[in-house]
Design a protein around this motif. Structure first.
Motif, short mmCIF file in Angstrom:
data_model
loop_
_atom_site.label_atom_id
_atom_site.label_comp_id
_atom_site.label_asym_id
_atom_site.label_seq_id
_atom_site.Cartn_x
_atom_site.Cartn_y
_atom_site.Cartn_z
N ALA A 186 0.82 -1.21 0.00
CA ALA A 186 0.00 0.00 0.00
C ALA A 186 0.86 1.26 0.00
O ALA A 186 0.54 2.24 -0.68
CB ALA A 186 -0.93 0.00 1.21
N THR A 187 1.97 1.21 0.73
CA THR A 187 2.87 2.36 0.78
C THR A 187 3.45 2.67 -0.59
O THR A 187 3.48 3.83 -1.03
CB THR A 187 4.02 2.09 1.77
OG1 THR A 187 3.49 1.94 3.09
CG2 THR A 187 5.03 3.24 1.78
N TYR A 188 3.89 1.64 -1.29
CA TYR A 188 4.53 1.85 -2.59
C TYR A 188 3.53 2.01 -3.73
O TYR A 188 3.92 2.24 -4.86
CB TYR A 188 5.52 0.72 -2.88
CG TYR A 188 6.83 0.93 -2.14
CD1 TYR A 188 7.81 1.76 -2.67
CD2 TYR A 188 7.05 0.33 -0.91
CE1 TYR A 188 9.00 1.98 -1.99
CE2 TYR A 188 8.24 0.54 -0.22
CZ TYR A 188 9.20 1.37 -0.77
OH TYR A 188 10.37 1.60 -0.09
N ALA A 191 2.02 7.46 -5.42
CA ALA A 191 2.92 8.07 -6.42
C ALA A 191 4.02 8.88 -5.77
O ALA A 191 5.09 9.07 -6.36
CB ALA A 191 2.10 8.94 -7.37
N ASP A 192 3.80 9.36 -4.54
CA ASP A 192 4.81 10.20 -3.89
C ASP A 192 5.78 9.40 -3.02
O ASP A 192 6.61 9.97 -2.32
CB ASP A 192 4.13 11.27 -3.03
CG ASP A 192 3.28 10.66 -1.92
OD1 ASP A 192 3.01 9.44 -1.97
OD2 ASP A 192 2.87 11.41 -1.01
N GLN A 193 5.71 8.07 -3.09
CA GLN A 193 6.59 7.24 -2.29
C GLN A 193 7.86 6.92 -3.08
O GLN A 193 7.81 6.23 -4.09
CB GLN A 193 5.90 5.93 -1.88
CG GLN A 193 6.81 4.90 -1.24
CD GLN A 193 7.41 5.39 0.07
OE1 GLN A 193 6.74 6.06 0.85
NE2 GLN A 193 8.67 5.06 0.31
#
Length: 230
Positions: A186-188, A191-193
């Protein structure tokens, strides 16, 4: 793989032959094999007892099997795969095993998510990801460190069961690893990760990987050392 048809009296020497043959195939000179013969014989004798004991209850044993499961993600399914060194099915409970020549990860490393290999392999199996295995419940997560010295090998259980310092059922250990992976996916998905080469540098090993090379880790880590940084 050959164990079911092996002559038990010759099994230890068979192991020695397989071991030394693989080293020769890999280019090890005969002069270096003198030390390896001693280690091979120690491990060979241990391996016979290991196989005899592990299979005593008629366990189903799978070697180097590949398993796959798909995890739902916002954009598209995420495919998780594993190739297990050894899987053993005992009365509906699965033992996932990894053979190592170095130290096994600590329980703290497993619990923190730095070493989720066996936990996630068990999750794949529980979801039916290994052909011919069904959907077994997790039993044990076992690291076997093989050195050929005294003792020739040691077994380290990282299931999180009552024998651990921080006891918990193995099912919880597997669930935690799967939940951690879902959080990471979910973190990756955002788009801003950014994709960083070292997410936890304080726990990173000293060796540099290809990703560290691309991120020029050696350059900035040396610069920090020169400036008195950690």
């Amino acid at each position: 793989e050959a164990w079911p048809t092996l002559d038990r009296a010759a099994a230890a020497e068979t192991f020695v032959g397989l071991y030394l043959g693989r080293l020769r195939d890999g280019g090890m000179p005969d002069a270096a094999l003198a030390r390896e013969v001693v280690l091979a014989r120690n491990v060979g004798a241990w391996a016979v007892g290991f196989e005899t004991g592990r299979r005593a209850d008629g366990a189903t044993v799978l070697i180097e099997q590949r398993g796959v499961m798909e995890i739902e993600a916002p954009r598209e399914p995420f495919r998780l795969s594993a190739r297990a060194d050894r899987l053993e099915l005992h009365d509906g409970r699965l033992t996932v095993m990894d053979f190592k020549t170095g130290a096994a990860p600590s329980w703290k490393q497993v619990r923190a998510g730095f070493s989720p290999q066996l936990s996630l392999t068990a999750a794949i199996a529980r979801a039916g990801g290994f052909p011919g295995l069904g959907t077994p419940e997790p039993g044990r997560l076992l690291y076997v460190t093989v050195t050929g010295r005294r003792p020739p090998a040691t077994e380290v259980d990282r299931s999180g069961d009552a024998q651990s310092r921080d006891p918990q059922p193995v099912d919880v250990t597997v669930d935690e690893a799967l939940e951690g992976l879902n959080r990471l996916i979910a973190t990756y998905e955002r788009a801003d990760q950014p994709y960083v080469s070292r997410t936890a540098p304080q726990f990173a090993q000293r060796a540099f990987s290809d990703y560290d090379h691309l991120a020029r880790v050696r350059e900035w880590s040396v610069a920090e050392d020169a400036e008195g940084g950690e």
